[in-house]
Design a protein around this motif. Structure first.
Motif, PDB file in Angstrom:
ATOM      1  N   ALA A 147       0.851  -1.196   0.000  1.00 43.89           N
ATOM      2  CA  ALA A 147       0.000   0.000   0.000  1.00 43.89           C
ATOM      3  C   ALA A 147       0.889   1.249   0.000  1.00 43.89           C
ATOM      4  CB  ALA A 147      -0.902  -0.002   1.223  1.00 43.89           C
ATOM      5  N   GLU A 148       1.979   1.186   0.770  1.00 45.43           N
ATOM      6  CA  GLU A 148       2.884   2.332   0.885  1.00 45.43           C
ATOM      7  C   GLU A 148       3.588   2.601  -0.458  1.00 45.43           C
ATOM      8  OE1 GLU A 148       5.450   1.555   4.239  1.00 45.43           O
ATOM      9  OE2 GLU A 148       6.633   3.358   3.814  1.00 45.43           O
ATOM     10  N   ALA A 149       4.023   1.520  -1.121  1.00 48.85           N
ATOM     11  CA  ALA A 149       4.816   1.682  -2.343  1.00 48.85           C
ATOM     12  C   ALA A 149       3.940   1.860  -3.586  1.00 48.85           C
ATOM     13  CB  ALA A 149       5.731   0.475  -2.534  1.00 48.85           C
ATOM     14  N   GLY A 150       2.816   1.161  -3.639  1.00 51.86           N
ATOM     15  CA  GLY A 150       1.959   1.239  -4.835  1.00 51.86           C
ATOM     16  C   GLY A 150       2.378   0.271  -5.929  1.00 51.86           C
ATOM     17  N   PHE A 151       3.358  -0.575  -5.642  1.00 53.17           N
ATOM     18  CA  PHE A 151       3.800  -1.566  -6.633  1.00 53.17           C
ATOM     19  C   PHE A 151       4.502  -2.692  -5.894  1.00 53.17           C
ATOM     20  CE2 PHE A 151       7.461   1.098  -5.917  1.00 53.17           C
ATOM     21  CZ  PHE A 151       8.518   0.209  -5.884  1.00 53.17           C
ATOM     22  N   VAL A 152       4.743  -3.791  -6.625  1.00 52.50           N
ATOM     23  CA  VAL A 152       5.542  -4.882  -6.055  1.00 52.50           C
ATOM     24  C   VAL A 152       6.359  -5.512  -7.184  1.00 52.50           C
ATOM     25  CG1 VAL A 152       3.571  -6.480  -6.201  1.00 52.50           C
ATOM     26  CG2 VAL A 152       5.458  -7.040  -4.709  1.00 52.50           C
ATOM     27  N   GLY A 153       7.593  -5.865  -6.883  1.00 44.56           N
ATOM     28  CA  GLY A 153       8.451  -6.541  -7.862  1.00 44.56           C
ATOM     29  C   GLY A 153       8.318  -8.048  -7.691  1.00 44.56           C
ATOM     30  N   LEU A 154       8.233  -8.786  -8.804  1.00 45.38           N
ATOM     31  CA  LEU A 154       8.135 -10.248  -8.733  1.00 45.38           C
ATOM     32  C   LEU A 154       9.384 -10.878  -9.336  1.00 45.38           C
ATOM     33  CD1 LEU A 154       4.452 -11.016  -9.849  1.00 45.38           C
ATOM     34  CD2 LEU A 154       5.301 -10.183  -7.676  1.00 45.38           C
ATOM     35  N   VAL A 155       9.854 -11.965  -8.751  1.00 45.50           N
ATOM     36  CA  VAL A 155      10.932 -12.738  -9.376  1.00 45.50           C
ATOM     37  C   VAL A 155      10.478 -14.189  -9.510  1.00 45.50           C
ATOM     38  CG1 VAL A 155      12.865 -11.294  -8.640  1.00 45.50           C
ATOM     39  CG2 VAL A 155      12.098 -13.119  -7.144  1.00 45.50           C
ATOM     40  N   GLY A 156      11.100 -14.877 -10.465  1.00 48.87           N
ATOM     41  CA  GLY A 156      10.837 -16.315 -10.611  1.00 48.87           C
ATOM     42  C   GLY A 156       9.657 -16.652 -11.499  1.00 48.87           C
ATOM     43  N   GLY A 157       9.089 -15.666 -12.207  1.00 50.89           N
ATOM     44  CA  GLY A 157       7.967 -15.966 -13.094  1.00 50.89           C
ATOM     45  C   GLY A 157       8.073 -15.156 -14.371  1.00 50.89           C
ATOM     46  N   VAL A 158       6.932 -14.893 -15.001  1.00 52.02           N
ATOM     47  CA  VAL A 158       6.907 -14.054 -16.214  1.00 52.02           C
ATOM     48  C   VAL A 158       6.726 -12.594 -15.812  1.00 52.02           C
ATOM     49  CG1 VAL A 158       5.619 -13.564 -18.333  1.00 52.02           C
ATOM     50  CG2 VAL A 158       6.018 -15.931 -17.639  1.00 52.02           C
ATOM     51  N   ALA A 159       5.780 -12.325 -14.898  1.00 47.03           N
ATOM     52  CA  ALA A 159       5.502 -10.949 -14.457  1.00 47.03           C
ATOM     53  C   ALA A 159       6.701 -10.402 -13.680  1.00 47.03           C
ATOM     54  CB  ALA A 159       4.269 -10.941 -13.567  1.00 47.03           C
ATOM     55  N   GLU A 160       7.009  -9.120 -13.881  1.00 49.63           N
ATOM     56  CA  GLU A 160       8.165  -8.534 -13.184  1.00 49.63           C
ATOM     57  C   GLU A 160       7.800  -7.402 -12.225  1.00 49.63           C
ATOM     58  OE1 GLU A 160      10.513  -7.678 -16.591  1.00 49.63           O
ATOM     59  OE2 GLU A 160      11.223  -9.737 -16.747  1.00 49.63           O
ATOM     60  N   TRP A 161       6.949  -6.489 -12.675  1.00 48.09           N
ATOM     61  CA  TRP A 161       6.537  -5.392 -11.792  1.00 48.09           C
ATOM     62  C   TRP A 161       5.030  -5.276 -11.880  1.00 48.09           C
ATOM     63  CZ3 TRP A 161      10.148  -3.356  -8.721  1.00 48.09           C
ATOM     64  CH2 TRP A 161      11.484  -3.444  -9.126  1.00 48.09           C
ATOM     65  N   VAL A 162       4.365  -5.222 -10.728  1.00 47.65           N
ATOM     66  CA  VAL A 162       2.912  -5.052 -10.703  1.00 47.65           C
ATOM     67  C   VAL A 162       2.627  -3.677 -10.114  1.00 47.65           C
ATOM     68  CG1 VAL A 162       0.727  -5.999  -9.890  1.00 47.65           C
ATOM     69  CG2 VAL A 162       2.701  -7.509 -10.204  1.00 47.65           C
ATOM     70  N   PHE A 163       1.915  -2.845 -10.857  1.00 42.47           N
ATOM     71  CA  PHE A 163       1.568  -1.498 -10.400  1.00 42.47           C
ATOM     72  C   PHE A 163       0.084  -1.478 -10.058  1.00 42.47           C
ATOM     73  CE2 PHE A 163       5.321  -1.141 -12.949  1.00 42.47           C
ATOM     74  CZ  PHE A 163       6.100  -0.222 -12.277  1.00 42.47           C
ATOM     75  N   LEU A 164      -0.217  -0.972  -8.867  1.00 39.74           N
ATOM     76  CA  LEU A 164      -1.605  -0.992  -8.400  1.00 39.74           C
ATOM     77  C   LEU A 164      -2.225   0.392  -8.547  1.00 39.74           C
ATOM     78  CD1 LEU A 164       0.173  -3.096  -6.609  1.00 39.74           C
ATOM     79  CD2 LEU A 164      -1.899  -3.266  -5.281  1.00 39.74           C
ATOM     80  N   HIS A 165      -3.200   0.488  -9.439  1.00 40.22           N
ATOM     81  CA  HIS A 165      -3.975   1.721  -9.561  1.00 40.22           C
ATOM     82  C   HIS A 165      -5.351   1.417  -8.957  1.00 40.22           C
ATOM     83  CE1 HIS A 165      -0.687   2.888 -12.167  1.00 40.22           C
ATOM     84  NE2 HIS A 165      -0.916   1.838 -12.929  1.00 40.22           N
ATOM     85  N   ASP A 166      -6.233   2.425  -8.904  1.00 39.94           N
ATOM     86  CA  ASP A 166      -7.515   2.215  -8.219  1.00 39.94           C
ATOM     87  C   ASP A 166      -8.281   1.008  -8.768  1.00 39.94           C
ATOM     88  OD1 ASP A 166      -7.051   4.206  -6.561  1.00 39.94           O
ATOM     89  OD2 ASP A 166      -8.266   5.716  -7.607  1.00 39.94           O
ATOM     90  N   THR A 167      -8.465   0.996 -10.082  1.00 45.90           N
ATOM     91  CA  THR A 167      -9.264  -0.096 -10.656  1.00 45.90           C
ATOM     92  C   THR A 167      -8.514  -0.831 -11.766  1.00 45.90           C
ATOM     93  OG1 THR A 167     -10.302   1.467 -12.163  1.00 45.90           O
ATOM     94  CG2 THR A 167     -11.508   0.963 -10.125  1.00 45.90           C
TER      95      THR A 167
END
Ligand code: FAD
Length: 430
Positions: free
Chosen positions: A294-314
């Motif tokens: 919630a603080e960052a607004g994103f999360v980095g992923l390793v070990g899969g296809v997705a790398e960065w997930v950005f969270l917007h309202d919808t």
């Protein structure tokens, strides 16, 4: 008053035009219907909302970008955690952790197991030195050590900064990034993103600024030829007619590398490219994360296809860099795989879990997102000056010393301005 013709309305062209507007009469030619190039927002009919062509992350160590935003009064259109915070999730063992760098140059964070990469050893940190000292031929893989520090931090950093896999990516270019960011401490590594969209942060404020100086913005105008005589550009052919140039006319060519190479036969430019895929999911119920995400607004992923997930309202937007390796995978397969990974990473920290069934989604593959940042391609990047006295080159693919990034594009615009003898922040800061 001198007249400057800026060809290309991406961030390199806009940066040059903004710098020149108080000093010269500026005309900007953009082939597309809107400016922004590879960093733009648009209304997506399928998702019924405005999205960016791709998520863009900036770090605080991007001085020319922040100067550009300040000049335009647009810094407040960015959002970020306000500190050097990076939440991560490893899809291989479902491990979540946060990287919280210490603000100054002494890396106290490396001594704190709660703030550093889990499973790393201090010995592995030498990889940073090897990157910063790497010669022009070295690849990133040759500098990494193979432990958790590399797998969980340096590899994802390399792939997203270079948009090239570590086996082929230039260690020298990544070393330049490390020197400006991690080596400077946390204050140089705070992540920032456009709060409402790339166009609102980087494009619309620039166009308002240019209008204020009566610059002429010609969107929908493709330049098809540059007429040269006796070491000068003397004419520009455009889709809406020819423009004759006189002694007081200058040209900045701020188009992508292949277009520059076609307009200037004999010009050597990078000629291999990497794609970036962005998956956008429309989640109508609203996304409410807890804790550091919630603080960052994103999360980095390793070990899969997705790398960065950005969270917007919808909308959840996911970046996959160096995506040529997934060219064979269909859109449906990519969207389904990424959705599964995002649910695994986010559900534990969401107030309401994501639906099992994939919501309306859109995959955007930018085929030529950036030049492939290999040692060989990096050597093909030309400087701003050309053999024509009134012509300079600009674009993220020119020899900026950086990978193809917003900072590189904005810096290249300023370098082109000073190559033509006008005042620019690059010349002032040298
Ligand atoms: C999906 C994606 C994600 C990215 N993520 C990041 C990130 O997280 N962080 C980061 O810093 N960077 C990121 N980048 C890189 C960044 O977007 C680029 O480096 C930057 O936008 C390049 O700007 P530019 O002006 O050099 O080129 P462009 O944006 O390509 O601009 C060139 C312009 O010239 C116009 N043009 C072309 N031909 C002609 C012609 N003949 N006449 C007139 N105009 C013409 C084009 O339409 C275009 O508008 C990303 C890029 C992509 C595609």
């Amino acid at each position: 008053m001198s007249r400057v013709h800026v060809i290309g309305g991406g961030l390199a062209g806009l940066s040059a035009a903004v710098e020149l507007a108080p000093q010269a009469s500026v005309t900007l030619y953009e082939a597309g219907p809107v400016c922004g190039g590879r960093a733009r927002s648009f209304y997506d009919k399928a998702l019924d909302t405005e999205i960016d062509n791709g998520n863009h992350m900036l770090l605080s160590a991007n001085p020319y970008t922040f100067r550009y935003l300040d000049l335009l009064g647009a810094r407040s259109t960015l959002k970020g955690p306000g500190g050097p915070l990076f939440p991560w999730f490893d899809l291989v063992d479902n491990k979540a952790w946060s990287l919280r760098l210490s603000p100054g140059r002494i890396p106290f964070w490396l001594l704190n197991t709660q703030r550093r990469v889990p499973g790393m050893t201090l010995k592995e940190v030498w990889a940073l030195q090897r990157l910063m000292k790497a010669d022009d031929d070295a690849t990133v893989a040759e500098c990494l050590s193979g432990g958790a520090f590399s797998r969980r931090l340096l590899e994802p950093l390399a792939v997203s900064a270079l948009n090239t896999d570590v086996a082929h990516g230039s260690a020298h270019l990544l070393g330049n990034v490390v020197r400006r960011t991690l080596a400077q401490g946390g204050r140089a590594c705070c992540p920032w993103m456009a709060a409402h969209g790339l166009s609102e942060s980087f494009v619309a404020p620039a166009l308002r600024f240019l209008e204020m100086y009566h610059a002429s913005i010609r969107t929908g105008t493709r330049v098809s030829a540059l007429k040269q005589e006796a070491g000068r550009v003397v004419g520009i052919e455009t889709s809406s007619g020819a423009v004759e140039l006189g002694r007081e006319d200058f040209v900045i060519l701020a188009v992508p590398a292949p277009v520059a190479a076609s307009l200037l036969p004999g010009l050597e430019t990078p000629d291999q490219f990497e794609s970036i895929a962005n998956a956008h999911y429309r989640v109508t119920s609203g996304i409410k994360p807890r804790g550091v995400v919630a603080e960052a607004g994103f999360v980095g992923l390793v070990g899969g296809v997705a790398e960065w997930v950005f969270l917007h309202d919808t909308v959840l937007s996911v970046t996959v860099s160096a995506a040529n390796r997934y060219n064979e995978r269909s859109q449906e397969e990519m969207l389904a795989t990424i959705w599964g990974e995002v649910r695994r990473a986010l559900d534990p920290i969401l107030e309401v879990p994501l639906p099992k069934e994939m919501p309306p989604a859109r995959l955007i593959r930018e085929k030529r997102a950036t030049f492939a940042a290999t040692p060989e391609q990096n050597r093909k990047r030309p400087g701003a000056a050309t053999s024509c006295i009134n012509l300079a080159l600009s674009g993220d693919w020119t020899d900026t010393g950086l990978p193809a990034t917003i900072e590189g594009a904005i810096q290249s615009g300023l370098t082109a301005v000073s190559a033509l003898g006008f005042r620019s922040a690059v010349a002032e800061s040298v």
